[in-house]
Design a protein around this motif. Structure first.
Motif, PDB file in Angstrom:
ATOM      1  N   LEU A   1       0.827  -1.207   0.000  1.00  0.00           N
ATOM      2  CA  LEU A   1       0.000   0.000   0.000  1.00  0.00           C
ATOM      3  C   LEU A   1       0.864   1.261   0.000  1.00  0.00           C
ATOM      4  CD1 LEU A   1      -2.771  -1.078   2.532  1.00  0.00           C
ATOM      5  CD2 LEU A   1      -2.953  -0.964   0.028  1.00  0.00           C
ATOM      6  N   GLU A   2       1.945   1.236   0.760  1.00  0.00           N
ATOM      7  CA  GLU A   2       2.854   2.386   0.808  1.00  0.00           C
ATOM      8  C   GLU A   2       3.528   2.636  -0.540  1.00  0.00           C
ATOM      9  OE1 GLU A   2       5.570   1.489   3.984  1.00  0.00           O
ATOM     10  OE2 GLU A   2       4.014   1.702   5.513  1.00  0.00           O
ATOM     11  N   LYS A   3       3.658   1.584  -1.343  1.00  0.00           N
ATOM     12  CA  LYS A   3       4.324   1.702  -2.639  1.00  0.00           C
ATOM     13  C   LYS A   3       3.338   1.839  -3.798  1.00  0.00           C
ATOM     14  CE  LYS A   3       8.442  -0.670  -1.030  1.00  0.00           C
ATOM     15  NZ  LYS A   3       9.202  -1.917  -1.011  1.00  0.00           N
ATOM     16  N   GLY A   4       2.057   2.065  -3.491  1.00  0.00           N
ATOM     17  CA  GLY A   4       1.089   2.378  -4.533  1.00  0.00           C
ATOM     18  C   GLY A   4       0.023   1.346  -4.837  1.00  0.00           C
ATOM     19  N   ALA A   5       0.071   0.194  -4.218  1.00  0.00           N
ATOM     20  CA  ALA A   5      -0.980  -0.794  -4.443  1.00  0.00           C
ATOM     21  C   ALA A   5      -2.279  -0.310  -3.805  1.00  0.00           C
ATOM     22  CB  ALA A   5      -0.582  -2.149  -3.853  1.00  0.00           C
ATOM     23  N   GLU A   6      -3.376  -0.885  -4.255  1.00  0.00           N
ATOM     24  CA  GLU A   6      -4.683  -0.548  -3.691  1.00  0.00           C
ATOM     25  C   GLU A   6      -5.433  -1.831  -3.381  1.00  0.00           C
ATOM     26  OE1 GLU A   6      -6.921   2.479  -5.962  1.00  0.00           O
ATOM     27  OE2 GLU A   6      -5.137   2.529  -7.236  1.00  0.00           O
ATOM     28  N   ILE A   7      -6.181  -1.813  -2.298  1.00  0.00           N
ATOM     29  CA  ILE A   7      -7.071  -2.926  -1.977  1.00  0.00           C
ATOM     30  C   ILE A   7      -8.394  -2.649  -2.675  1.00  0.00           C
ATOM     31  CG2 ILE A   7      -8.382  -4.090  -0.159  1.00  0.00           C
ATOM     32  CD1 ILE A   7      -6.084  -3.434   1.766  1.00  0.00           C
TER      33      ILE A   7
ATOM     34  N   ASN B   1      -2.452  -2.773  -8.857  1.00  0.00           N
ATOM     35  CA  ASN B   1      -1.319  -1.845  -8.981  1.00  0.00           C
ATOM     36  C   ASN B   1      -0.103  -2.326  -8.203  1.00  0.00           C
ATOM     37  OD1 ASN B   1      -2.942  -0.134 -10.545  1.00  0.00           O
ATOM     38  ND2 ASN B   1      -3.684   0.918  -8.728  1.00  0.00           N
ATOM     39  N   VAL B   2       0.126  -3.631  -8.237  1.00  0.00           N
ATOM     40  CA  VAL B   2       1.309  -4.177  -7.574  1.00  0.00           C
ATOM     41  C   VAL B   2       2.458  -4.259  -8.576  1.00  0.00           C
ATOM     42  CG1 VAL B   2      -0.012  -5.486  -5.883  1.00  0.00           C
ATOM     43  CG2 VAL B   2       0.656  -6.564  -8.007  1.00  0.00           C
ATOM     44  N   ASP B   3       3.674  -4.251  -8.073  1.00  0.00           N
ATOM     45  CA  ASP B   3       4.837  -4.435  -8.930  1.00  0.00           C
ATOM     46  C   ASP B   3       5.911  -5.189  -8.163  1.00  0.00           C
ATOM     47  OD1 ASP B   3       6.499  -2.585  -7.449  1.00  0.00           O
ATOM     48  OD2 ASP B   3       5.490  -0.942  -8.499  1.00  0.00           O
ATOM     49  N   HIS B   4       7.003  -5.466  -8.810  1.00  0.00           N
ATOM     50  CA  HIS B   4       8.035  -6.322  -8.218  1.00  0.00           C
ATOM     51  C   HIS B   4       8.921  -5.609  -7.199  1.00  0.00           C
ATOM     52  CE1 HIS B   4       7.079  -9.924 -10.417  1.00  0.00           C
ATOM     53  NE2 HIS B   4       6.882  -9.168 -11.488  1.00  0.00           N
ATOM     54  N   THR B   5       8.665  -4.347  -6.922  1.00  0.00           N
ATOM     55  CA  THR B   5       9.394  -3.676  -5.847  1.00  0.00           C
ATOM     56  C   THR B   5       8.764  -3.966  -4.488  1.00  0.00           C
ATOM     57  OG1 THR B   5       8.104  -1.613  -5.931  1.00  0.00           O
ATOM     58  CG2 THR B   5      10.036  -1.789  -7.398  1.00  0.00           C
ATOM     59  N   MET B   6       7.585  -4.531  -4.500  1.00  0.00           N
ATOM     60  CA  MET B   6       6.837  -4.778  -3.252  1.00  0.00           C
ATOM     61  C   MET B   6       7.207  -6.137  -2.670  1.00  0.00           C
ATOM     62  SD  MET B   6       3.249  -3.346  -4.684  1.00  0.00           S
ATOM     63  CE  MET B   6       3.180  -1.697  -5.388  1.00  0.00           C
TER      64      MET B   6
END
Length: 76
Positions: free
Chosen positions: A21-27, A52-57
């Motif tokens: 969530l801190e890196k931009g994902a949304e529930i 909106n997940v990515d491989h930095t998470m």
């Protein structure tokens, strides 16, 4: 969908979600188990859908034994 054996595991799942969530994902959807007994609440983590997940998470880098569905766009 079932119980999580250890409180630490439930805490770990929340840490992974918070990082995403801190890196931009949304529930977009979070499930519920309805009314649980007071002592059982910490042993369940609701099914959760993140976008909106990515491989930095961390959620995408670590093995997750939880009820998550995450979606990555394959087209930019």
């Amino acid at each position: 969908m079932g119980a999580i054996c250890l409180q630490e595991h439930s805490d770990k799942l929340q840490i992974l979600v918070n990082d995403a969530l801190e890196k931009g994902a949304e529930i977009v959807v979070r499930g519920s188990f309805g009314h649980l007994g007071e002592g059982a609440v910490d042993q369940f983590y609701p099914p959760t859908v993140l976008v909106n997940v990515d491989h930095t998470m961390k959620l995408m880098q670590e093995e997750v034994a939880g009820l998550f569905f995450h979606s990555i766009s394959l087209w930019t």
